[in-house]
Scaffold this motif. Structure first.
Motif, mmCIF file in Angstrom:
data_model
loop_
_atom_site.group_PDB
_atom_site.id
_atom_site.type_symbol
_atom_site.label_atom_id
_atom_site.label_comp_id
_atom_site.label_asym_id
_atom_site.label_seq_id
_atom_site.Cartn_x
_atom_site.Cartn_y
_atom_site.Cartn_z
ATOM 1 N N VAL A 20 0.836 -1.192 0.000
ATOM 2 C CA VAL A 20 0.000 0.000 0.000
ATOM 3 C C VAL A 20 0.876 1.249 0.000
ATOM 4 O O VAL A 20 0.583 2.233 -0.693
ATOM 5 C CB VAL A 20 -0.956 -0.011 1.210
ATOM 6 C CG1 VAL A 20 -1.710 1.317 1.295
ATOM 7 C CG2 VAL A 20 -1.942 -1.165 1.109
ATOM 8 N N ASP A 21 1.981 1.234 0.763
ATOM 9 C CA ASP A 21 2.889 2.385 0.799
ATOM 10 C C ASP A 21 3.470 2.680 -0.577
ATOM 11 O O ASP A 21 3.611 3.852 -0.965
ATOM 12 C CB ASP A 21 4.036 2.121 1.786
ATOM 13 C CG ASP A 21 3.589 2.215 3.245
ATOM 14 O OD1 ASP A 21 2.469 2.713 3.481
ATOM 15 O OD2 ASP A 21 4.346 1.779 4.120
ATOM 16 N N ARG A 22 3.824 1.636 -1.340
ATOM 17 C CA ARG A 22 4.387 1.849 -2.678
ATOM 18 C C ARG A 22 3.348 2.468 -3.607
ATOM 19 O O ARG A 22 3.657 3.352 -4.407
ATOM 20 C CB ARG A 22 4.912 0.536 -3.254
ATOM 21 C CG ARG A 22 6.212 0.082 -2.591
ATOM 22 C CD ARG A 22 6.837 -1.088 -3.327
ATOM 23 N NE ARG A 22 6.028 -2.281 -3.199
ATOM 24 C CZ ARG A 22 5.640 -3.048 -4.215
ATOM 25 N NH1 ARG A 22 5.951 -2.721 -5.449
ATOM 26 N NH2 ARG A 22 4.940 -4.141 -4.015
ATOM 27 N N VAL A 27 0.667 7.626 -5.893
ATOM 28 C CA VAL A 27 -0.437 8.590 -5.755
ATOM 29 C C VAL A 27 0.113 9.970 -5.386
ATOM 30 O O VAL A 27 -0.326 10.990 -5.938
ATOM 31 C CB VAL A 27 -1.446 8.101 -4.690
ATOM 32 C CG1 VAL A 27 -2.441 9.217 -4.333
ATOM 33 C CG2 VAL A 27 -2.205 6.872 -5.193
ATOM 34 N N ALA A 28 1.079 10.000 -4.467
ATOM 35 C CA ALA A 28 1.662 11.281 -4.047
ATOM 36 C C ALA A 28 2.313 11.996 -5.220
ATOM 37 O O ALA A 28 2.184 13.226 -5.362
ATOM 38 C CB ALA A 28 2.677 11.047 -2.928
ATOM 39 N N VAL A 49 -7.473 11.890 -14.269
ATOM 40 C CA VAL A 49 -8.184 10.631 -14.500
ATOM 41 C C VAL A 49 -7.423 9.466 -13.869
ATOM 42 O O VAL A 49 -7.987 8.642 -13.133
ATOM 43 C CB VAL A 49 -8.361 10.388 -16.010
ATOM 44 C CG1 VAL A 49 -8.909 8.982 -16.274
ATOM 45 C CG2 VAL A 49 -9.268 11.443 -16.619
ATOM 46 N N TYR A 50 -6.145 9.417 -14.140
ATOM 47 C CA TYR A 50 -5.326 8.289 -13.669
ATOM 48 C C TYR A 50 -5.154 8.335 -12.150
ATOM 49 O O TYR A 50 -5.095 7.293 -11.494
ATOM 50 C CB TYR A 50 -3.969 8.324 -14.378
ATOM 51 C CG TYR A 50 -3.169 7.057 -14.217
ATOM 52 C CD1 TYR A 50 -3.780 5.824 -14.024
ATOM 53 C CD2 TYR A 50 -1.780 7.093 -14.272
ATOM 54 C CE1 TYR A 50 -3.031 4.668 -13.891
ATOM 55 C CE2 TYR A 50 -1.021 5.947 -14.144
ATOM 56 C CZ TYR A 50 -1.659 4.738 -13.949
ATOM 57 O OH TYR A 50 -0.918 3.596 -13.812
ATOM 58 N N LEU A 51 -5.100 9.525 -11.595
ATOM 59 C CA LEU A 51 -5.016 9.665 -10.145
ATOM 60 C C LEU A 51 -6.244 9.043 -9.481
ATOM 61 O O LEU A 51 -6.129 8.322 -8.482
ATOM 62 C CB LEU A 51 -4.896 11.145 -9.773
ATOM 63 C CG LEU A 51 -4.944 11.505 -8.291
ATOM 64 C CD1 LEU A 51 -3.838 10.795 -7.515
ATOM 65 C CD2 LEU A 51 -4.847 13.023 -8.103
ATOM 66 N N ALA A 52 -7.415 9.294 -10.039
ATOM 67 C CA ALA A 52 -8.642 8.718 -9.473
ATOM 68 C C ALA A 52 -8.601 7.199 -9.509
ATOM 69 O O ALA A 52 -9.013 6.528 -8.558
ATOM 70 C CB ALA A 52 -9.864 9.237 -10.234
ATOM 71 N N VAL A 53 -8.093 6.631 -10.605
ATOM 72 C CA VAL A 53 -7.986 5.178 -10.721
ATOM 73 C C VAL A 53 -7.013 4.630 -9.682
ATOM 74 O O VAL A 53 -7.304 3.638 -8.990
ATOM 75 C CB VAL A 53 -7.519 4.782 -12.135
ATOM 76 C CG1 VAL A 53 -7.210 3.284 -12.201
ATOM 77 C CG2 VAL A 53 -8.572 5.144 -13.164
ATOM 78 N N PHE A 79 3.067 -0.376 -13.662
ATOM 79 C CA PHE A 79 2.224 0.264 -14.664
ATOM 80 C C PHE A 79 2.327 1.790 -14.534
ATOM 81 O O PHE A 79 2.619 2.500 -15.504
ATOM 82 C CB PHE A 79 0.791 -0.223 -14.433
ATOM 83 C CG PHE A 79 -0.240 0.251 -15.405
ATOM 84 C CD1 PHE A 79 0.048 0.481 -16.747
ATOM 85 C CD2 PHE A 79 -1.553 0.432 -14.975
ATOM 86 C CE1 PHE A 79 -0.931 0.899 -17.635
ATOM 87 C CE2 PHE A 79 -2.540 0.845 -15.855
ATOM 88 C CZ PHE A 79 -2.231 1.089 -17.175
ATOM 89 N N ALA A 80 2.122 2.299 -13.338
ATOM 90 C CA ALA A 80 2.146 3.750 -13.119
ATOM 91 C C ALA A 80 3.521 4.344 -13.414
ATOM 92 O O ALA A 80 3.623 5.450 -13.960
ATOM 93 C CB ALA A 80 1.743 4.055 -11.677
#
Length: 240
Positions: A20-22, A27-28, A49-53, A79-80
C-alpha cells in the motif's frame, strides 16, 4: 508457474503495508503533478483521471479486494511508473515512448478538447504500457500472465466505468453541437474495452516471446508505434 502456486496476499501483514505504501508513493507523485500543471494542460487532464484510478486501487488493496495483493500492487506500481517515466523523460527533453508523443505534442493545442486528452492518455497507457507492465510483473514474481488475469480484469473494469463517467463529464453539452458532432464521431471509433482485450493479447504474446528477445523487442516497438498512431488520431484538433 500455475495458479495453484500463485502467492495470495494476506491482509494485515507487514508486506501488505509495504504494498500500500508503494502505491501511495505513486499517488503522491500524481498529486504533485496535479498541483504543478495548468488545469487545461493535456497531461494534467489525463493525470487527474489516472489519479482517481490509482486512488481506487489503493483503497482496494487496503480493503483486500484483490485476489493477490502482492501481484496487484506490483502490477499497479510498475504500470504507473511507465507513465511517470514518460513525464520525466519529456521534462528532461528526452523522447518519451512513441505512444505518449502525440499527447505531449498536442498538450496545449487550443483545438483539442479535454475529453480527447483524457482518452489519448488512456490509449497510450492501456494500449502500450499495461502490456509491458504485465510482462515486467510476471518476471519479477516468477508467474505467468494467467496468474494476473483476475486482477488485470478488476483494474480494467474500474477503468471502463471511469471512462463512461469521463465521457459524460467532458463531452460538450447540447449547445455545442457543432463541436459535439465531429467529437462524437472521432471518439466513437475508440473503445477502452477493445483496447484492454488487445493489451491482454499483446502481453501474452510478449511473454511467449520472452526467450526470443530480438523478436519481442520488435513486437514491442511496433506496438508502441501503433498505439501512438491511434493517439494521434484521437487528438485531431477540432474547429471552435
Amino acid at each position: 508457474m500455475g495458479q495453484s502456486a500463485h502467492l495470495a496476499g494476506r491482509a494485515g501483514t507487514a508486506d501488505d503495508t509495504d504494498r500500500v505504501d508503494r502505491v501511495d508513493a505513486v499517488v503522491a507523485r500524481m498529486r504533485e503533478l496535479d498541483a504543478e500543471l495548468p488545469a487545461r494542460d493535456g497531461i494534467a487532464v489525463f493525470n487527474r483521471v489516472y489519479l482517481a484510478v490509482t486512488e481506487e486501487v489503493a483503497r482496494g488493496l487496503s480493503a483486500g479486494r484483490f485476489t493477490d495483493s502482492r501481484a496487484a500492487a506490483d502490477l499497479d506500481v510498475r504500470f504507473a511508473r511507465r507513465y511517470l517515466t514518460a513525464v520525466d523523460r519529456e521534462a528532461g527533453q528526452d523522447l518519451p515512448p512513441a505512444c505518449w508523443r502525440p499527447l505531449f505534442q498536442f498538450r496545449r493545442h487550443p483545438g483539442v478538447r479535454p475529453l480527447q486528452f483524457a482518452l489519448a492518455g488512456i490509449n497510450a497507457h492501456i494500449g502500450h504500457d499495461l502490456a509491458l507492465a504485465v510482462v515486467d510483473t510476471c518476471r519479477a514474481l516468477d508467474c505467468d500472465p494467467a496468474d494476473l488475469e483476475g486482477d488485470f480484469d478488476r483494474v480494467g473494469d474500474l477503468l471502463v466505468s471511469l471512462e463512461e463517467r469521463i465521457r459524460e463529464d467532458l463531452m460538450p453539452g447540447p449547445d455545442l453541437l457543432q463541436i459535439a458532432d465531429p467529437l462524437t464521431h472521432l471518439l466513437g471509433s475508440w473503445s477502452l474495452e477493445r483496447a484492454r482485450d488487445a493489451t491482454w493479447s499483446a502481453a501474452r504474446a510478449l511473454w511467449a516471446l520472452r526467450r526470443l528477445p530480438d523478436v519481442a523487442g520488435e513486437f514491442a516497438e511496433r506496438l508502441d508505434a501503433a498505439v501512438g498512431f491511434a493517439g494521434r488520431i484521437l487528438l485531431t484538433p477540432l474547429p471552435d
